[in-house]
Design a protein around this motif. Structure first.
Motif, PDB file in Angstrom:
ATOM      1  N   THR A 161      44.925  31.361  45.174  1.00 34.46           N
ATOM      2  CA  THR A 161      46.231  32.307  44.753  1.00 34.46           C
ATOM      3  C   THR A 161      46.430  32.778  43.555  1.00 34.46           C
ATOM      4  O   THR A 161      46.997  33.569  43.577  1.00 34.46           O
ATOM      5  CB  THR A 161      47.289  30.823  43.905  1.00 34.46           C
ATOM      6  OG1 THR A 161      46.838  30.227  45.723  1.00 34.46           O
ATOM      7  CG2 THR A 161      48.404  31.030  44.263  1.00 34.46           C
ATOM      8  N   VAL A 162      45.512  32.613  42.534  1.00 35.21           N
ATOM      9  CA  VAL A 162      45.727  33.065  41.192  1.00 35.21           C
ATOM     10  C   VAL A 162      45.008  35.012  41.184  1.00 35.21           C
ATOM     11  O   VAL A 162      45.330  35.480  41.160  1.00 35.21           O
ATOM     12  CB  VAL A 162      44.746  32.442  40.190  1.00 35.21           C
ATOM     13  CG1 VAL A 162      44.289  33.353  39.059  1.00 35.21           C
ATOM     14  CG2 VAL A 162      45.266  31.418  39.955  1.00 35.21           C
ATOM     15  N   ALA A 163      43.936  34.445  42.118  1.00 32.20           N
ATOM     16  CA  ALA A 163      43.169  35.681  42.789  1.00 32.20           C
ATOM     17  C   ALA A 163      43.912  36.544  42.992  1.00 32.20           C
ATOM     18  O   ALA A 163      44.829  38.096  42.278  1.00 32.20           O
ATOM     19  CB  ALA A 163      41.649  35.311  43.344  1.00 32.20           C
ATOM     20  N   VAL A 164      44.380  36.496  44.109  1.00 30.31           N
ATOM     21  CA  VAL A 164      45.377  37.131  45.349  1.00 30.31           C
ATOM     22  C   VAL A 164      46.688  37.841  44.337  1.00 30.31           C
ATOM     23  O   VAL A 164      47.471  38.673  43.852  1.00 30.31           O
ATOM     24  CB  VAL A 164      46.145  36.439  46.015  1.00 30.31           C
ATOM     25  CG1 VAL A 164      47.834  37.621  46.882  1.00 30.31           C
ATOM     26  CG2 VAL A 164      44.906  36.136  46.871  1.00 30.31           C
ATOM     27  N   VAL A 165      47.886  36.804  43.654  1.00 32.57           N
ATOM     28  CA  VAL A 165      49.009  36.675  42.667  1.00 32.57           C
ATOM     29  C   VAL A 165      48.124  38.004  41.118  1.00 32.57           C
ATOM     30  O   VAL A 165      49.051  38.737  41.244  1.00 32.57           O
ATOM     31  CB  VAL A 165      48.828  35.907  41.819  1.00 32.57           C
ATOM     32  CG1 VAL A 165      50.433  36.278  40.596  1.00 32.57           C
ATOM     33  CG2 VAL A 165      49.649  34.904  42.915  1.00 32.57           C
ATOM     34  N   GLN A 166      46.996  37.768  40.326  1.00 31.15           N
ATOM     35  CA  GLN A 166      46.345  38.317  40.050  1.00 31.15           C
ATOM     36  C   GLN A 166      46.185  39.452  40.211  1.00 31.15           C
ATOM     37  O   GLN A 166      46.643  41.003  39.036  1.00 31.15           O
ATOM     38  CB  GLN A 166      45.353  37.537  38.906  1.00 31.15           C
ATOM     39  CG  GLN A 166      44.841  38.150  37.512  1.00 31.15           C
ATOM     40  CD  GLN A 166      43.467  37.668  37.191  1.00 31.15           C
ATOM     41  OE1 GLN A 166      42.872  37.819  37.691  1.00 31.15           O
ATOM     42  NE2 GLN A 166      44.055  37.483  36.253  1.00 31.15           N
ATOM     43  N   SER A 167      45.203  39.980  41.472  1.00 33.05           N
ATOM     44  CA  SER A 167      45.010  41.359  42.159  1.00 33.05           C
ATOM     45  C   SER A 167      46.461  42.381  41.994  1.00 33.05           C
ATOM     46  O   SER A 167      46.025  43.758  41.875  1.00 33.05           O
ATOM     47  CB  SER A 167      43.797  41.712  42.799  1.00 33.05           C
ATOM     48  OG  SER A 167      44.630  40.666  43.587  1.00 33.05           O
ATOM     49  N   ILE A 168      47.079  41.815  42.668  1.00 30.70           N
ATOM     50  CA  ILE A 168      48.426  42.882  42.777  1.00 30.70           C
ATOM     51  C   ILE A 168      49.347  43.301  41.540  1.00 30.70           C
ATOM     52  O   ILE A 168      49.451  44.058  41.928  1.00 30.70           O
ATOM     53  CB  ILE A 168      49.730  41.181  43.538  1.00 30.70           C
ATOM     54  CG1 ILE A 168      49.293  41.287  45.117  1.00 30.70           C
ATOM     55  CG2 ILE A 168      50.560  42.704  43.274  1.00 30.70           C
ATOM     56  CD1 ILE A 168      49.554  40.398  46.297  1.00 30.70           C
ATOM     57  N   PHE A 169      48.944  42.308  40.269  1.00 30.83           N
ATOM     58  CA  PHE A 169      49.820  42.317  39.121  1.00 30.83           C
ATOM     59  C   PHE A 169      48.907  43.403  38.878  1.00 30.83           C
ATOM     60  O   PHE A 169      49.523  44.520  38.113  1.00 30.83           O
ATOM     61  CB  PHE A 169      49.911  41.078  38.063  1.00 30.83           C
ATOM     62  CG  PHE A 169      49.970  41.623  37.185  1.00 30.83           C
ATOM     63  CD1 PHE A 169      51.928  42.125  36.996  1.00 30.83           C
ATOM     64  CD2 PHE A 169      49.070  41.846  35.972  1.00 30.83           C
ATOM     65  CE1 PHE A 169      51.869  41.804  35.110  1.00 30.83           C
ATOM     66  CE2 PHE A 169      49.594  41.804  35.118  1.00 30.83           C
ATOM     67  CZ  PHE A 169      50.686  42.311  34.120  1.00 30.83           C
ATOM     68  N   LEU A 170      47.426  43.586  38.275  1.00 30.29           N
ATOM     69  CA  LEU A 170      46.585  44.205  38.171  1.00 30.29           C
ATOM     70  C   LEU A 170      46.732  45.486  39.135  1.00 30.29           C
ATOM     71  O   LEU A 170      47.304  47.065  38.025  1.00 30.29           O
ATOM     72  CB  LEU A 170      45.247  44.135  37.891  1.00 30.29           C
ATOM     73  CG  LEU A 170      45.366  42.962  37.289  1.00 30.29           C
ATOM     74  CD1 LEU A 170      43.879  42.321  37.550  1.00 30.29           C
ATOM     75  CD2 LEU A 170      45.241  43.232  35.251  1.00 30.29           C
TER      76      LEU A 170
END
Lengths: 371, 269
Positions: free
Chosen positions: A345-354
């Protein structure tokens, strides 16, 4: 009914009946709480009529006998004392005192919790930088030989993240362009400037929408796949096995995914651009009665020398951000399946944010550079 | 225990399991009497785990039937099977502890599913099970990743015993343990088997464990099962069985001459 109590001259007679097992404990508890133990100096116990006395039943019986004994009543057995009672006694007797679960509430707790969270973030940022450094160093080393670039593995990732994503990327690009074109047509019609719908669609799709949509879809689709794949390998000790055989996990797990995505995302962006422009043409034809020739002519005048490249140049950067954060989070997984879910979850949220953050930086930079 | 009991604890008749064109079991029969310790032995890929999964109701066979304590298990729906699952405990080969729960939460999970107890009783019963398998109370709040291999096996056993089942299935209970830990685990198992009057079915490759614990052994060869006492099975002429019990590995036990532990008394007899 699990007990029968009879008063005799000397005291109470307790006879266990029924099945003394875990599933009946609530009923047994209820029945025992209704018994009046007062005044008895002797309790004689029989298990002859009990259908079953399992370990949980024996534990409950021991608890009862302890209570009765604590009240000063003597206990006597009419039947041989059940073996399981001994087992429970022995099991609970040996070993040290009970250890309470550690939870120390103190006045400074909120402050120390805040401090701990800050430190976790700081550590996270440090190890993230460390990871980027390792990847950069390793990609330099890998460039020395063709074999270490692992072309087959890279091709597989281009296929998994690129080719198989074409249908969904095309569909979403089509639908979003229709929405944009429709809304701008509504507005521009008030000024009789419908022709500028073409400019809106062309510039919007090529500069921003095509690449941003594609990156967000890929972040959700492949970012989660990367994190989960690597995370499961981590849990299964496969990553340790790689290390132990002298293979660098960054070289075989991270770099092929990274280069695969860096190749695939620009190509997907081109597909999204093409489908978006086609969707604009379809809408202009049916909503605004514009001929295809007219659409193409207007489109040609709207496209500047850099319009297309400004969009596509962002794709490899977005790919880099998605792959790096997904692989990094995947490699952080350890110990439990819950961690795997959390870090995916962190990976997806973070990559979209970045991706969105990088897009904003690009927008400002291009504006300053007057591109 | 007695050799003849009215209903066997487990009865498998004419079991057929096929995966595609590969036939794993073809008319396999197996009977386990109440109170015995039954070892399942077989080469890799001979379908030991599939057999176990079939008996547990996790896998539906192509043909044949499985009876647990006389009740037919094959062909039941998930819902009907649910009640039977409280009658047995299982430990899996790699422990299969839930990695996001502590040891005590692992032990309580079957209790939460099948019993309606208050939290204090549940805690006390779970701790009793944890102490029973030889873990310390301080281990109860540890996560599986903090446990050693032997402790994982013990915690898995505690979870299997959570509902006081009369039947216990163990898949490779001592694999991955050093010989001393394995011996300790075997003797723990035998103590519990005797005191809790358990019927135990175990899959194992460990000859030590077989000779220390099992009353009877079922060997899966040629997609069927040959069942006998230790003495009987080790004199069986089948080449795989001969190689297994009389190979170099088995020679040190003197398996041929006296297929009983060194104290001369077959366990559980």
């Amino acid at each position: 009914m699990y007990t029968r109590i009879e008063r005799s001259a000397t005291g109470l007679e307790l006879t266990l009946t029924g099945a003394w097992r875990a599933v009946n404990l609530p009923a047994i508890d209820a029945e025992l709480s209704g018994i009046d133990w007062d005044g008895a100096t002797l309790l004689s116990v029989s298990t002859r009529e009990a259908e079953l006395l399992d370990l949980s039943g024996a534990w409950r019986l021991r608890k009862l006998l302890q209570q009765v004994a604590a009240a000063g009543t003597r206990i006597e057995w009419r039947t041989p004392e059940p073996e399981l009672l001994h087992l429970v006694e022995k099991t609970l007797a040996e070993g040290g005192p009970p250890v309470p679960p550690t939870s120390s509430e103190s006045f400074f707790q909120p402050i120390s919790a805040l401090g701990q969270r800050v430190m976790v973030r700081v550590e996270d940022a440090k190890s993230g930088l460390d990871f980027i450094g390792r990847v950069a160093a390793m990609s330099g080393a890998v460039l020395t030989s063709w074999r270490r670039l692992r072309p087959i593995s890279v091709a597989r990732h281009v296929y998994d993240t690129g080719i198989t994503a074409i249908p969904i990327v095309a569909l979403i690009a089509f639908l979003i362009t229709i929405i944009i074109a429709y809304i701008s047509a509504e507005e521009l019609r008030q000024f009789g400037a419908e022709i500028y719908v073409v400019d809106t669609v062309t510039i919007g799709v090529l500069r921003e929408l095509g690449v941003l949509l594609t990156a967000i879809i890929v972040a959700g689709r492949s970012g989660s796949a990367f994190a989960a794949e690597i995370g499961a390998m981590k849990l299964n000790e496969e990553v340790d096995a790689l290390r132990a055989s002298g293979v660098n996990p960054i070289e075989v797990l991270v770099l092929p995914r990274l280069s695969g995505l860096v190749i695939a995302l620009p190509l997907l962006t081109v597909v999204a651009d093409a489908i978006g422009l086609a969707a604009g043409a379809v809408l202009c034809k049916f909503l605004l009665d514009m001929s295809l020739i007219q659409y193409l002519t207007e489109m040609k005048s709207a496209i500047g020398p850099t319009t297309f490249w400004v969009g596509v140049i962002k794709a490899p950067v977005f790919a880099l951000l998605i792959a790096l954060s997904a692989c990094y989070r995947g490699l952080q997984v350890r110990d439990s399946s819950r961690e795997l879910g959390r870090l995916t979850t962190v990976a997806v949220v973070q990559s979209i944010f970045l991706v969105i953050l990088a897009d904003a930086i690009f927008a400002v930079a291009f504006w300053q550079l007057d591109i | 225990m007695m050799a003849t009991v009215a209903t066997p604890a487990i009865e498998v008749r004419g079991l057929v399991n096929r995966f595609g064109r590969q036939v794993v079991h073809d008319g396999l029969d197996m009977t386990v009497q109440t109170g015995e310790v039954f070892g399942i032995v077989g080469g890799s890929g001979s379908g030991k785990s599939v057999l176990l999964r079939t008996i547990l109701g996790l896998h539906q066979p192509q043909a044949g039937e499985v009876r647990l304590e006389g009740r037919k298990l094959t062909g039941l729906s998930e819902q009907e099977l649910h009640g039977y699952k409280a009658r047995y405990g299982v430990t899996f080969q790699h422990g299969a502890l839930f990695s996001s729960l502590t040891v005590i939460q692992n032990v309580q999970l079957p209790m939460l599913e099948h019993l309606s107890l208050d939290a204090a009783t549940r805690d006390a019963l779970a701790l009793l099970k944890i102490r029973l398998v030889g873990l310390a109370e301080s281990d109860a709040h540890k996560y599986p990743s903090q446990l050693s291999g032997g402790m994982v096996k013990r915690a898995a056993l505690a979870r299997a015993l959570a509902l006081d089942p009369p039947l216990l299935f163990l898949d490779e209970p001592t694999s991955g343990l050093d010989p001393i830990s394995a011996a300790a685990f075997d003797s723990l198992l035998m103590d519990l088997q005797r005191q809790l009057k358990l019927t135990v079915v175990m899959i194992t490759h460990d000859l030590d464990t077989i000779f220390r614990t099992c009353n009877r052994v079922g060997v899966i060869v040629d997609r069927k099962m040959l069942t006998d006492t230790l003495a009987g099975i080790s004199s069986n002429p089948h080449p795989w069985i001969q190689a297994y019990f009389h190979g170099e590995r088995a020679a040190r036990y003197g398996a041929v001459d006296h297929a009983v532990p060194s104290d001369g008394v077959p366990r559980g007899a």
